[in-house]
Motif scaffolding. Sequence first.
Motif, mmCIF file in Angstrom:
data_model
loop_
_atom_site.group_PDB
_atom_site.id
_atom_site.type_symbol
_atom_site.label_atom_id
_atom_site.label_comp_id
_atom_site.label_asym_id
_atom_site.label_seq_id
_atom_site.Cartn_x
_atom_site.Cartn_y
_atom_site.Cartn_z
ATOM 1 N N LYS A 68 39.421 6.483 42.072
ATOM 2 C CA LYS A 68 38.259 6.201 41.213
ATOM 3 C C LYS A 68 37.426 5.064 41.800
ATOM 4 O O LYS A 68 37.970 4.003 42.123
ATOM 5 C CB LYS A 68 38.746 5.744 39.841
ATOM 6 N N ASP A 69 36.120 5.301 41.928
ATOM 7 C CA ASP A 69 35.115 4.251 42.167
ATOM 8 C C ASP A 69 35.299 3.475 43.465
ATOM 9 O O ASP A 69 34.942 2.289 43.549
ATOM 10 C CB ASP A 69 35.087 3.252 40.995
ATOM 11 N N LYS A 70 35.881 4.060 44.483
ATOM 12 C CA LYS A 70 36.050 3.340 45.754
ATOM 13 C C LYS A 70 35.651 4.221 46.935
ATOM 14 O O LYS A 70 35.559 5.432 46.817
ATOM 15 C CB LYS A 70 37.501 2.889 45.913
ATOM 16 N N GLY A 71 35.427 3.562 48.066
ATOM 17 C CA GLY A 71 35.216 4.282 49.316
ATOM 18 C C GLY A 71 33.760 4.472 49.701
ATOM 19 O O GLY A 71 33.469 4.834 50.833
ATOM 20 N N PHE A 72 32.838 4.221 48.763
ATOM 21 C CA PHE A 72 31.419 4.469 49.029
ATOM 22 C C PHE A 72 30.581 3.279 48.551
ATOM 23 O O PHE A 72 30.980 2.577 47.618
ATOM 24 C CB PHE A 72 30.948 5.725 48.280
ATOM 25 N N ILE A 73 29.424 3.100 49.190
ATOM 26 C CA ILE A 73 28.510 2.041 48.759
ATOM 27 C C ILE A 73 27.380 2.699 47.976
ATOM 28 O O ILE A 73 26.406 3.189 48.550
ATOM 29 C CB ILE A 73 27.980 1.246 49.974
#
Length: 461
Positions: A379-384
């Motif tokens: 959830k909610d990680k890995g991308f800007i």
Amino acid sequence: MQFVRLSEYARGMSGVFDLLIKNGTVVSGSGRKQCDIAIRRGKIVAVGSFQPADAAEVIEASHLHVLPGVIDTQVHFREPGMEHKEDIESGTRAAVCGGVTTIFEMPNTKPATTTAEALRDKLDRASGRAWCHYAFFVGACAENIEQLDQLEQLPGTPGIKLFMGSSTGSLLVEQTDLVREVMKHGKRPMPVHSEDEARLRDRWHLVENGAHPREHFVWRDAETARMNTERLLQLVHETRRPTHVLHISTAEELPLLKEAKRNRLPVTCEVTPNHLTFNEEDYERIGSKVQMNPPVRTESTRLALWHAVKQGLFDVIGSDHAPHTEEEKAKPYPQSPSGMPGVQTLLPVMLDWFARGEIELEKVVQLTSENPAKLYQIKDKGFISPGMDADLVLVDLKGKQDVTRDWLESKCGWSPLEGRTLQGKITHTLVKGKAIVSDSTLVGEPSGEMVRFEGKDNELS
Ligand code: DOR
């Protein structure tokens, strides 16, 4: 990557950004662009162009590249049971100093993480002591097969890890029938250590009475990995269980994986910086310090692995951080344990390979942040982009990093890369919007949180 001037979300609260990262070159898997990142309450709220006056704090990043924090999905932190090598505090400290903001830790501790209680114990230990975000794999064993469906759904675990070949610790499921049962119990992607245990036993006599560490890849030869991966892929075909083959170390496995992907089997695979960086000559240089499972092999193997990176075969790069003390490593081979530290050097090494022209920066971001997040449904990680956690790493591509004992944070105190100067330097690591590394110095306090996953219960009772 989403570039917006000011999202609706942010517009409602302009003037109240906690932090603005100004003028950095923001890198995603699909490109790069110079812009600002606005952060509030640990989240990225907008990516675009903003006034510094709107933020409580500004990091001027015009000379820096901004990457999503690295998600290292393969580390061994040794707690509980072997804290003299590493513990959750020291391992996560090494992680953030290397730009890693999330780790998934492996279950071969003492005791091994094979029950709900052992998982809960690790989560309790990590709370308040971890510098980065964390989740802990549960290990498959003959005793817990029937419970694996439930275990993989517990909060704080990415799922089940399967050792088909033995390594540090006693976790092992080697018989085909048992492996098939493991694969049938659960649906989340399952990382697998793929070496054939029976062949390892048959060939143990080659090194049993003592040998040079270079014999490690003669004992644990390419066929040991190839035949096991072939058997594993057959089981994936039968069971359709999403399977992630860890630390690919041979040229011989590459066509098998390629074929499996072509046939749309639910298979993904991983390579380590170690297998992309070291070769047979390193056994002459540092002996058993480069000994790991599966082994570092020949230069032609290393080049074949790079070729596969360039062809897009690998989904993830994980460090397989596996610290042992220098005293343990100094034991005569084969009593010397397998594994080397790497969580702190994963990103610096890949930045160095980028500087040498071997890999694009975008590809590094895909393999170390975006794909791990997608694979494990984090959830909610890995991308800007707006709504994501503000886990970020800022790097100065013109800077250099000397790999010295002063810089290394792992409790084991050494690195197979010691003495090298790597091109590229990590200047800041942000964990949920807080600079934990600032101007290349560790600051702040441990503020890592338990990782949450899509499609499962994330609340600890
Ligand atoms: O070399 C290795 N060391 N490979 C593994 O799979 C385990 C690791 C460890 O935990 O020491």
